[in-house]
Write a protein that holds these residues in place. Structure first.
Motif, mmCIF file in Angstrom:
data_model
loop_
_atom_site.group_PDB
_atom_site.id
_atom_site.type_symbol
_atom_site.label_atom_id
_atom_site.label_comp_id
_atom_site.label_asym_id
_atom_site.label_seq_id
_atom_site.Cartn_x
_atom_site.Cartn_y
_atom_site.Cartn_z
ATOM 1 N N TRP A 4 0.993 -1.236 -0.129
ATOM 2 C CA TRP A 4 0.041 -0.021 0.068
ATOM 3 C C TRP A 4 0.921 1.289 0.027
ATOM 4 O O TRP A 4 0.365 2.380 -0.673
ATOM 5 C CB TRP A 4 -1.071 0.070 1.233
ATOM 6 N N PRO A 5 1.942 1.262 0.708
ATOM 7 C CA PRO A 5 2.632 2.686 0.673
ATOM 8 C C PRO A 5 3.382 2.915 -0.917
ATOM 9 O O PRO A 5 3.334 4.057 -1.150
ATOM 10 C CB PRO A 5 3.829 2.260 1.739
ATOM 11 N N TRP A 6 3.586 1.775 -1.435
ATOM 12 C CA TRP A 6 4.199 1.997 -2.729
ATOM 13 C C TRP A 6 3.183 2.446 -3.860
ATOM 14 O O TRP A 6 3.286 3.386 -4.702
ATOM 15 C CB TRP A 6 4.891 0.572 -3.098
ATOM 16 N N LEU A 7 1.887 1.812 -3.527
ATOM 17 C CA LEU A 7 0.900 2.171 -4.389
ATOM 18 C C LEU A 7 0.434 3.542 -4.078
ATOM 19 O O LEU A 7 0.105 4.310 -5.362
ATOM 20 C CB LEU A 7 -0.267 1.078 -4.216
ATOM 21 N N THR A 8 0.434 3.983 -2.983
ATOM 22 C CA THR A 8 0.104 5.245 -2.554
ATOM 23 C C THR A 8 1.071 6.390 -3.027
ATOM 24 O O THR A 8 0.860 7.339 -3.694
ATOM 25 C CB THR A 8 -0.089 5.297 -1.069
ATOM 26 N N ALA A 9 2.183 5.885 -3.117
ATOM 27 C CA ALA A 9 3.548 6.940 -3.603
ATOM 28 C C ALA A 9 3.326 7.094 -5.018
ATOM 29 O O ALA A 9 3.553 7.982 -5.531
ATOM 30 C CB ALA A 9 4.733 6.132 -3.376
ATOM 31 N N ALA A 10 3.063 5.757 -5.908
ATOM 32 C CA ALA A 10 3.004 5.925 -7.311
ATOM 33 C C ALA A 10 1.808 6.645 -7.479
ATOM 34 O O ALA A 10 1.817 7.461 -8.626
ATOM 35 C CB ALA A 10 2.804 4.291 -7.657
ATOM 36 N N LEU A 11 0.611 6.698 -6.958
ATOM 37 C CA LEU A 11 -0.686 7.352 -7.446
ATOM 38 C C LEU A 11 -0.377 8.807 -7.092
ATOM 39 O O LEU A 11 -0.708 9.569 -7.970
ATOM 40 C CB LEU A 11 -1.769 6.919 -6.473
ATOM 41 N N LEU A 12 0.417 9.031 -6.116
ATOM 42 C CA LEU A 12 0.752 10.663 -5.647
ATOM 43 C C LEU A 12 1.566 11.021 -6.982
ATOM 44 O O LEU A 12 1.622 12.351 -7.191
ATOM 45 C CB LEU A 12 1.396 10.993 -4.370
ATOM 46 N N LEU A 13 2.621 10.300 -7.304
ATOM 47 C CA LEU A 13 3.646 10.664 -8.228
ATOM 48 C C LEU A 13 2.830 10.955 -9.666
ATOM 49 O O LEU A 13 3.040 11.784 -10.120
ATOM 50 C CB LEU A 13 4.632 9.698 -8.497
ATOM 51 N N LEU A 14 1.918 10.205 -9.810
ATOM 52 C CA LEU A 14 1.211 10.140 -11.097
ATOM 53 C C LEU A 14 0.468 11.540 -11.154
ATOM 54 O O LEU A 14 0.186 12.038 -11.852
ATOM 55 C CB LEU A 14 0.109 9.086 -11.271
ATOM 56 N N LEU A 15 -0.319 11.771 -9.853
ATOM 57 C CA LEU A 15 -1.042 12.893 -9.811
ATOM 58 C C LEU A 15 -0.228 14.259 -9.878
ATOM 59 O O LEU A 15 -0.613 15.237 -10.411
ATOM 60 C CB LEU A 15 -1.822 13.091 -8.390
ATOM 61 N N LEU A 16 1.044 14.157 -9.231
ATOM 62 C CA LEU A 16 1.875 15.408 -9.464
ATOM 63 C C LEU A 16 2.168 15.423 -10.820
ATOM 64 O O LEU A 16 2.509 16.542 -11.315
ATOM 65 C CB LEU A 16 3.166 14.938 -8.798
ATOM 66 N N LEU A 17 2.440 14.403 -11.801
ATOM 67 C CA LEU A 17 3.056 14.619 -12.970
ATOM 68 C C LEU A 17 1.758 15.316 -13.827
ATOM 69 O O LEU A 17 2.223 15.930 -14.730
ATOM 70 C CB LEU A 17 3.232 13.045 -13.474
ATOM 71 N N VAL A 18 0.619 14.585 -13.455
ATOM 72 C CA VAL A 18 -0.545 15.283 -14.281
ATOM 73 C C VAL A 18 -0.753 16.700 -13.904
ATOM 74 O O VAL A 18 -0.789 17.403 -14.940
ATOM 75 C CB VAL A 18 -1.759 14.660 -13.969
ATOM 76 N N GLN A 19 -0.332 17.287 -12.884
ATOM 77 C CA GLN A 19 -0.238 18.708 -12.563
ATOM 78 C C GLN A 19 0.711 19.603 -12.995
ATOM 79 O O GLN A 19 0.405 20.586 -13.479
ATOM 80 C CB GLN A 19 -0.398 18.840 -11.029
ATOM 81 N N LEU A 20 1.928 19.018 -13.305
ATOM 82 C CA LEU A 20 3.057 19.809 -13.663
ATOM 83 C C LEU A 20 3.179 19.458 -15.214
ATOM 84 O O LEU A 20 3.919 20.473 -15.704
ATOM 85 C CB LEU A 20 4.223 19.076 -13.087
ATOM 86 N N SER A 21 2.740 18.486 -15.816
ATOM 87 C CA SER A 21 3.062 18.134 -17.335
ATOM 88 C C SER A 21 1.999 18.195 -18.140
ATOM 89 O O SER A 21 0.912 17.566 -18.024
ATOM 90 C CB SER A 21 3.792 16.667 -17.340
ATOM 91 N N ARG A 22 2.162 18.990 -19.197
ATOM 92 C CA ARG A 22 0.979 19.250 -20.334
ATOM 93 C C ARG A 22 0.933 17.906 -20.919
ATOM 94 O O ARG A 22 -0.437 17.566 -21.200
ATOM 95 C CB ARG A 22 1.468 20.266 -21.277
ATOM 96 N N THR A 23 1.927 17.444 -21.133
ATOM 97 C CA THR A 23 1.923 16.032 -21.882
ATOM 98 C C THR A 23 1.136 14.755 -20.976
ATOM 99 O O THR A 23 0.270 14.100 -21.826
ATOM 100 C CB THR A 23 3.349 15.367 -22.255
ATOM 101 N N ALA A 24 1.560 14.885 -19.645
ATOM 102 C CA ALA A 24 0.768 13.940 -18.908
ATOM 103 C C ALA A 24 -0.839 14.291 -18.748
ATOM 104 O O ALA A 24 -1.428 13.560 -18.939
ATOM 105 C CB ALA A 24 1.351 14.041 -17.534
ATOM 106 N N LYS A 25 -1.150 15.552 -18.951
ATOM 107 C CA LYS A 25 -2.530 15.992 -18.550
ATOM 108 C C LYS A 25 -3.175 15.361 -20.024
ATOM 109 O O LYS A 25 -4.414 14.905 -20.116
ATOM 110 C CB LYS A 25 -2.694 17.319 -18.576
ATOM 111 N N PHE A 26 -2.603 15.550 -21.065
ATOM 112 C CA PHE A 26 -3.164 15.208 -22.374
ATOM 113 C C PHE A 26 -3.420 13.801 -22.547
ATOM 114 O O PHE A 26 -4.542 13.503 -22.749
ATOM 115 C CB PHE A 26 -2.286 15.888 -23.474
ATOM 116 N N TYR A 27 -2.467 13.130 -22.067
ATOM 117 C CA TYR A 27 -2.826 11.740 -22.326
ATOM 118 C C TYR A 27 -3.851 10.954 -21.123
ATOM 119 O O TYR A 27 -4.331 10.192 -21.418
ATOM 120 C CB TYR A 27 -1.340 10.920 -22.195
#
Length: 278
Positions: A4-27
């Motif tokens: 669970w800690p790893w899954l939570t960290a991965a999800l938070l990282l994904l959310l961070l990427l979506v917030q910061l990256s236009r490419t991530a938001k697009f896809y």
């Protein structure tokens, strides 16, 4: 080992990427759109089967109701001018420009009663999406086999007259986001002349101010839609196809270029007679 800690960290990282990256938001938005299409297709198919029992044009109103909800999630607004020109009680061929996978939302916003589409046969095999298209009465053509495609178009002509259908076609034949219209294919114009029914052009403004796959732009925005005057085909013959095609192309291209120069971001004001889609 607790995952669970790893899954939570991965999800938070994904959310961070979506917030910061236009490419991530697009896809992320494209992936959500595809997931919505598949999920909604399954739900809509069940409703269509329960309501009408099988394949019928009446299912298109159910499909349209589901798809029109997508615009709220993506912050899109459609401003439609001349919608009443589509509300006719006779068969016709409706043609429109084709820009991206988002065109389905635009089509469903404008779709009149008793209207079906013509689509490439490959879409029939896209799982739930193919099923819901079939249930909605979509006509599928094999573009790789011209003789088969011509046979289907002949059947469509007979069907639209006998069942009082409107048929929606993208005459460019493929998606096009180059800022202009592609040359038209002849199929829609052969169909209209063969059935002796009018052609009604529908023009959507450029999506480029809010959607651009090349630059990975996908934000909220406003799409202007204009329904042009019907173009009669009564008395025309196959020899008139090139002139009819040119007339439609010129009218649609002029309108598209004019509309696409108008600011369309987030609730821009449209011209007189424009009705916001509900």
């Amino acid at each position: 080992m607790d995952l669970w800690p790893w899954l939570t960290a991965a999800l938070l990282l994904l959310l961070l990427l979506v917030q910061l990256s236009r490419t991530a938001k697009f896809y992320a938005k494209i992936s959500l759109y595809c997931a919505l299409c598949f999920t909604v297709s399954m739900v809509a198919a069940a409703v269509c089967l329960l309501r009408h029992g099988g394949r019928t044009v009446e299912n298109m109103s159910i499909i349209s109701w589901f798809v029109r909800s997508f615009k709220y999630l993506y912050g899109l607004r459609f401003e439609i001018k001349g919608r009443q020109k589509l509300e006719v009680d006779h068969p016709c061929v409706i043609i429109s420009n084709h820009q991206s996978i988002l065109d389905m939302m635009g089509l469903m916003e404008t779709l009149p009663q008793r209207c079906v589409q013509i689509a490439k046969r490959e879409l029939l095999f896209t799982g739930p999406v193919g099923l819901i298209m079939y249930l909605g009465g979509v006509f599928f053509i094999n573009r790789q086999r011209s003789r088969t495609a011509m046979t289907v178009m002949a059947e469509v002509g007979e069907c639209m007259v006998s069942k009082n259908l409107k048929v929606w076609i993208y005459p460019e034949g493929t998606r096009n986001d180059n800022g202009d219209l592609l040359p038209f294919k002849k199929g829609a114009f052969y169909l209209a002349i063969q059935a002796q029914v009018p052609i009604i052009p529908v023009v959507y403004s450029s999506f480029s101010s809010f959607y651009n796959p090349k630059t990975k732009l996908f934000t909220s925005g406003t799409i202007q839609v204009e329904v042009l005057d019907a173009i009669p085909t009564s008395g025309l013959t196959i020899a008139d196809v090139p002139d009819l095609m040119d007339t439609c192309h010129q009218a649609m291209r002029t309108t598209f270029l004019h509309m696409s120069k108008t600011p369309q971001e987030n609730g821009a004001t449209a011209g007189p007679g424009t009705q916001p889609a509900q």
